[in-house]
Design a protein around this motif. Sequence first.
Motif, PDB file in Angstrom:
ATOM      1  N   ALA A 168      55.307  88.295  51.733  1.00  0.00           N
ATOM      2  CA  ALA A 168      54.439  88.826  50.682  1.00  0.00           C
ATOM      3  C   ALA A 168      53.245  87.910  50.436  1.00  0.00           C
ATOM      4  CB  ALA A 168      55.241  89.017  49.399  1.00  0.00           C
ATOM      5  N   LEU A 169      53.482  86.599  50.424  1.00  0.00           N
ATOM      6  CA  LEU A 169      52.395  85.646  50.202  1.00  0.00           C
ATOM      7  C   LEU A 169      51.400  85.663  51.349  1.00  0.00           C
ATOM      8  CD1 LEU A 169      54.634  82.839  48.737  1.00  0.00           C
ATOM      9  CD2 LEU A 169      52.625  83.764  47.560  1.00  0.00           C
ATOM     10  N   LYS A 170      51.886  85.790  52.568  1.00  0.00           N
ATOM     11  CA  LYS A 170      50.975  85.911  53.719  1.00  0.00           C
ATOM     12  C   LYS A 170      50.111  87.166  53.606  1.00  0.00           C
ATOM     13  CE  LYS A 170      53.623  83.543  57.372  1.00  0.00           C
ATOM     14  NZ  LYS A 170      54.379  83.775  58.633  1.00  0.00           N
ATOM     15  N   CYS A 171      50.715  88.254  53.157  1.00  0.00           N
ATOM     16  CA  CYS A 171      49.968  89.506  53.028  1.00  0.00           C
ATOM     17  C   CYS A 171      48.866  89.392  51.975  1.00  0.00           C
ATOM     18  CB  CYS A 171      50.911  90.647  52.658  1.00  0.00           C
ATOM     19  SG  CYS A 171      51.980  91.199  54.007  1.00  0.00           S
ATOM     20  N   ALA A 172      49.039  88.503  51.006  1.00  0.00           N
ATOM     21  CA  ALA A 172      48.031  88.312  49.968  1.00  0.00           C
ATOM     22  C   ALA A 172      46.894  87.410  50.416  1.00  0.00           C
ATOM     23  CB  ALA A 172      48.674  87.718  48.715  1.00  0.00           C
ATOM     24  N   GLY A 173      47.095  86.627  51.464  1.00  0.00           N
ATOM     25  CA  GLY A 173      46.135  85.606  51.858  1.00  0.00           C
ATOM     26  C   GLY A 173      45.139  86.061  52.888  1.00  0.00           C
ATOM     27  N   PRO A 174      44.313  85.085  53.328  1.00  0.00           N
ATOM     28  CA  PRO A 174      44.319  83.687  52.891  1.00  0.00           C
ATOM     29  C   PRO A 174      43.655  83.518  51.520  1.00  0.00           C
ATOM     30  CG  PRO A 174      42.582  84.038  54.499  1.00  0.00           C
ATOM     31  CD  PRO A 174      43.328  85.335  54.403  1.00  0.00           C
ATOM     32  N   LEU A 175      44.201  82.598  50.733  1.00  0.00           N
ATOM     33  CA  LEU A 175      43.704  82.341  49.388  1.00  0.00           C
ATOM     34  C   LEU A 175      43.442  80.850  49.222  1.00  0.00           C
ATOM     35  CD1 LEU A 175      46.259  84.575  47.458  1.00  0.00           C
ATOM     36  CD2 LEU A 175      43.853  85.119  47.848  1.00  0.00           C
ATOM     37  N   THR A 176      42.512  80.519  48.353  1.00  0.00           N
ATOM     38  CA  THR A 176      42.206  79.126  48.044  1.00  0.00           C
ATOM     39  C   THR A 176      42.021  78.981  46.536  1.00  0.00           C
ATOM     40  OG1 THR A 176      41.078  78.856  50.165  1.00  0.00           O
ATOM     41  CG2 THR A 176      40.644  77.198  48.481  1.00  0.00           C
ATOM     42  N   ALA A 177      42.777  78.091  45.933  1.00  0.00           N
ATOM     43  CA  ALA A 177      42.679  77.832  44.493  1.00  0.00           C
ATOM     44  C   ALA A 177      42.700  79.135  43.690  1.00  0.00           C
ATOM     45  CB  ALA A 177      41.426  77.024  44.178  1.00  0.00           C
ATOM     46  N   ALA A 178      43.621  80.015  44.045  1.00  0.00           N
ATOM     47  CA  ALA A 178      43.646  81.363  43.481  1.00  0.00           C
ATOM     48  C   ALA A 178      44.586  81.470  42.287  1.00  0.00           C
ATOM     49  CB  ALA A 178      44.069  82.360  44.553  1.00  0.00           C
ATOM     50  N   THR A 179      44.322  82.483  41.470  1.00  0.00           N
ATOM     51  CA  THR A 179      45.240  82.886  40.405  1.00  0.00           C
ATOM     52  C   THR A 179      46.020  84.100  40.890  1.00  0.00           C
ATOM     53  OG1 THR A 179      43.833  82.064  38.619  1.00  0.00           O
ATOM     54  CG2 THR A 179      45.441  83.768  38.052  1.00  0.00           C
ATOM     55  N   MET A 180      47.339  84.038  40.757  1.00  0.00           N
ATOM     56  CA  MET A 180      48.193  85.122  41.238  1.00  0.00           C
ATOM     57  C   MET A 180      49.132  85.584  40.133  1.00  0.00           C
ATOM     58  SD  MET A 180      50.957  85.083  44.378  1.00  0.00           S
ATOM     59  CE  MET A 180      49.741  85.481  45.650  1.00  0.00           C
ATOM     60  N   VAL A 181      49.265  86.885  39.996  1.00  0.00           N
ATOM     61  CA  VAL A 181      50.263  87.492  39.118  1.00  0.00           C
ATOM     62  C   VAL A 181      51.510  87.785  39.943  1.00  0.00           C
ATOM     63  CG1 VAL A 181      50.839  89.530  37.744  1.00  0.00           C
ATOM     64  CG2 VAL A 181      48.556  88.509  37.573  1.00  0.00           C
ATOM     65  N   ILE A 182      52.672  87.428  39.420  1.00  0.00           N
ATOM     66  CA  ILE A 182      53.949  87.782  40.036  1.00  0.00           C
ATOM     67  C   ILE A 182      54.734  88.613  39.032  1.00  0.00           C
ATOM     68  CG2 ILE A 182      56.118  86.964  41.022  1.00  0.00           C
ATOM     69  CD1 ILE A 182      54.705  84.414  41.874  1.00  0.00           C
ATOM     70  N   SER A 193      59.120  83.454  45.213  1.00  0.00           N
ATOM     71  CA  SER A 193      57.665  83.380  45.344  1.00  0.00           C
ATOM     72  C   SER A 193      57.085  82.258  44.500  1.00  0.00           C
ATOM     73  CB  SER A 193      57.040  84.719  44.933  1.00  0.00           C
ATOM     74  OG  SER A 193      57.500  85.758  45.753  1.00  0.00           O
ATOM     75  N   ILE A 194      57.670  82.015  43.341  1.00  0.00           N
ATOM     76  CA  ILE A 194      57.170  80.959  42.466  1.00  0.00           C
ATOM     77  C   ILE A 194      57.253  79.601  43.149  1.00  0.00           C
ATOM     78  CG2 ILE A 194      57.676  79.677  40.338  1.00  0.00           C
ATOM     79  CD1 ILE A 194      58.518  82.400  39.107  1.00  0.00           C
ATOM     80  N   VAL A 195      58.403  79.285  43.760  1.00  0.00           N
ATOM     81  CA  VAL A 195      58.561  77.952  44.350  1.00  0.00           C
ATOM     82  C   VAL A 195      57.735  77.782  45.623  1.00  0.00           C
ATOM     83  CG1 VAL A 195      60.869  77.658  43.359  1.00  0.00           C
ATOM     84  CG2 VAL A 195      60.642  78.558  45.683  1.00  0.00           C
ATOM     85  N   LEU A 196      57.317  78.889  46.238  1.00  0.00           N
ATOM     86  CA  LEU A 196      56.538  78.819  47.474  1.00  0.00           C
ATOM     87  C   LEU A 196      55.033  78.932  47.249  1.00  0.00           C
ATOM     88  CD1 LEU A 196      58.848  81.107  49.607  1.00  0.00           C
ATOM     89  CD2 LEU A 196      58.328  78.735  50.177  1.00  0.00           C
ATOM     90  N   ALA A 197      54.615  79.395  46.076  1.00  0.00           N
ATOM     91  CA  ALA A 197      53.226  79.803  45.858  1.00  0.00           C
ATOM     92  C   ALA A 197      52.211  78.709  46.171  1.00  0.00           C
ATOM     93  CB  ALA A 197      53.054  80.287  44.414  1.00  0.00           C
ATOM     94  N   GLU A 198      52.473  77.485  45.757  1.00  0.00           N
ATOM     95  CA  GLU A 198      51.465  76.426  45.927  1.00  0.00           C
ATOM     96  C   GLU A 198      51.164  76.133  47.391  1.00  0.00           C
ATOM     97  OE1 GLU A 198      52.683  72.344  45.014  1.00  0.00           O
ATOM     98  OE2 GLU A 198      54.701  73.144  44.661  1.00  0.00           O
ATOM     99  N   HIS A 199      52.031  76.535  48.294  1.00  0.00           N
ATOM    100  CA  HIS A 199      51.815  76.303  49.722  1.00  0.00           C
ATOM    101  C   HIS A 199      50.990  77.417  50.374  1.00  0.00           C
ATOM    102  CE1 HIS A 199      54.633  72.960  49.520  1.00  0.00           C
ATOM    103  NE2 HIS A 199      55.419  73.753  48.813  1.00  0.00           N
ATOM    104  N   PHE A 200      50.536  78.365  49.551  1.00  0.00           N
ATOM    105  CA  PHE A 200      49.751  79.487  50.066  1.00  0.00           C
ATOM    106  C   PHE A 200      48.456  79.663  49.271  1.00  0.00           C
ATOM    107  CE2 PHE A 200      53.946  80.104  51.693  1.00  0.00           C
ATOM    108  CZ  PHE A 200      53.751  80.634  52.956  1.00  0.00           C
ATOM    109  N   GLY A 201      47.893  78.567  48.820  1.00  0.00           N
ATOM    110  CA  GLY A 201      46.587  78.597  48.194  1.00  0.00           C
ATOM    111  C   GLY A 201      46.562  79.034  46.743  1.00  0.00           C
ATOM    112  N   ILE A 202      47.685  78.941  46.051  1.00  0.00           N
ATOM    113  CA  ILE A 202      47.770  79.351  44.654  1.00  0.00           C
ATOM    114  C   ILE A 202      47.790  78.106  43.759  1.00  0.00           C
ATOM    115  CG2 ILE A 202      49.028  80.739  42.966  1.00  0.00           C
ATOM    116  CD1 ILE A 202      48.070  82.246  45.511  1.00  0.00           C
ATOM    117  N   ASP A 203      46.917  78.083  42.732  1.00  0.00           N
ATOM    118  CA  ASP A 203      46.999  76.959  41.787  1.00  0.00           C
ATOM    119  C   ASP A 203      47.194  77.422  40.345  1.00  0.00           C
ATOM    120  OD1 ASP A 203      43.465  76.002  41.619  1.00  0.00           O
ATOM    121  OD2 ASP A 203      44.486  77.853  41.048  1.00  0.00           O
ATOM    122  N   ARG A 204      47.281  78.734  40.127  1.00  0.00           N
ATOM    123  CA  ARG A 204      47.622  79.242  38.795  1.00  0.00           C
ATOM    124  C   ARG A 204      48.449  80.500  38.955  1.00  0.00           C
ATOM    125  NH1 ARG A 204      43.650  81.674  34.007  1.00  0.00           N
ATOM    126  NH2 ARG A 204      45.321  82.002  32.478  1.00  0.00           N
TER     127      ARG A 204
END
Length: 366
Positions: A168-182, A193-204
């Motif tokens: 799911a995170l790959k399908c959302a990317g590529p992202l950089t310093a992004a805000t994501m709703v889960i 997804s929460i524990v993996l998010a920071e490794h896919f360009g999510i910072d909020r």
Amino acid sequence: MSEMKAARAHQGARVLQLERVPVPQVNEHDVLVRVASAGLAPSTMKLLAAGMFRHLPTVPGHEAAGTVEQVGSGVDPALLGRRVRVHPMLSCGVCGYCAGDRQQMCAEAAMIGQGAFGTGTLELYARYHDGGLAEFVRAPHWLIDEIPDNVSFDLAAKVHDLGNAVRALKCAGPLTAATMVITAATGTMGTASIVLAEHFGIDRLVLVGRSAERLQAARRLVPHLRADTIALEELGPDWQTAGGLTARIRALVPAGPEAVLDYLPEGPGSEQAFRSLANGGVFVHMGGNPAPIAIPMRETMLGCWRFVGTRACTRDDTDTVLRLLATGKVQAERLITHRFALDDVNDALTALDERHEPMWMGVIRP
């Protein structure tokens, strides 16, 4: 070792039956795994009722980890005694989907211990339909992954769900310093997804769930990321018809989030989360929500939005999980909140389905 205990699904049954059955016979390219831990999936009985299990009776359980007990004559004997997980996705391995990291779309797609989704001959599924809710499980050697020493059997059994989150995170990317709703953030896929998010360009993160109390527990999974929470129970009685979720997300993120991972299984929350997107945002759905999304095409055009539906994960996704776990970059052991004995499998499935108490991931220990 001629017999083993197994939980089996029968035609028309509403519960699994604990039975003594023969231990699977190992053929040339097979590996027999003594199961130490098997993942629980809320879809098990739903798929049974929907007729997705093509060979009954059968042993469900598409997530399994343990030690290699036997190998076939065509398998490297060095695998004996190794700590492994079984990758459940069966596919042909040669079609365009398989070659393009999309095995779940293959005409032969099915899962060991779960349903058949493909439209082909499903020959592999006929042989390997029995899963991990038993003392032993058989699998083809090419679907065996060794697990890192720092990963427990319980966590290894749930690598597949973590792999789903990676997909799911790959399908959302590529992202950089992004805000994501889960959405459905306190469930299995949400917490993964929460524990993996920071490794896919999510910072909020903006975490959406029913209960404020349970959301606070999920929020603590990422203490170093900014994470806001939205409890549906606090949006007011008319939120479903008045767009309350969209308004609340936009109050927190005025320009809108760059991405939404939607795991909601029902209701209007999916559409409302979609409507919150920033220009150019992406909405990824993996919740199986049957509710329609009534968004005019003109609106998606003006917002330059992308909609991605996705399901399951690939070997590349689970390899990514195993690498992150091996390096210690992802700490996911705390996601295993419930452990049950095989004798209690029906109580475990009921608890997972009803979730009267907080429950992220659950496993069975045969």
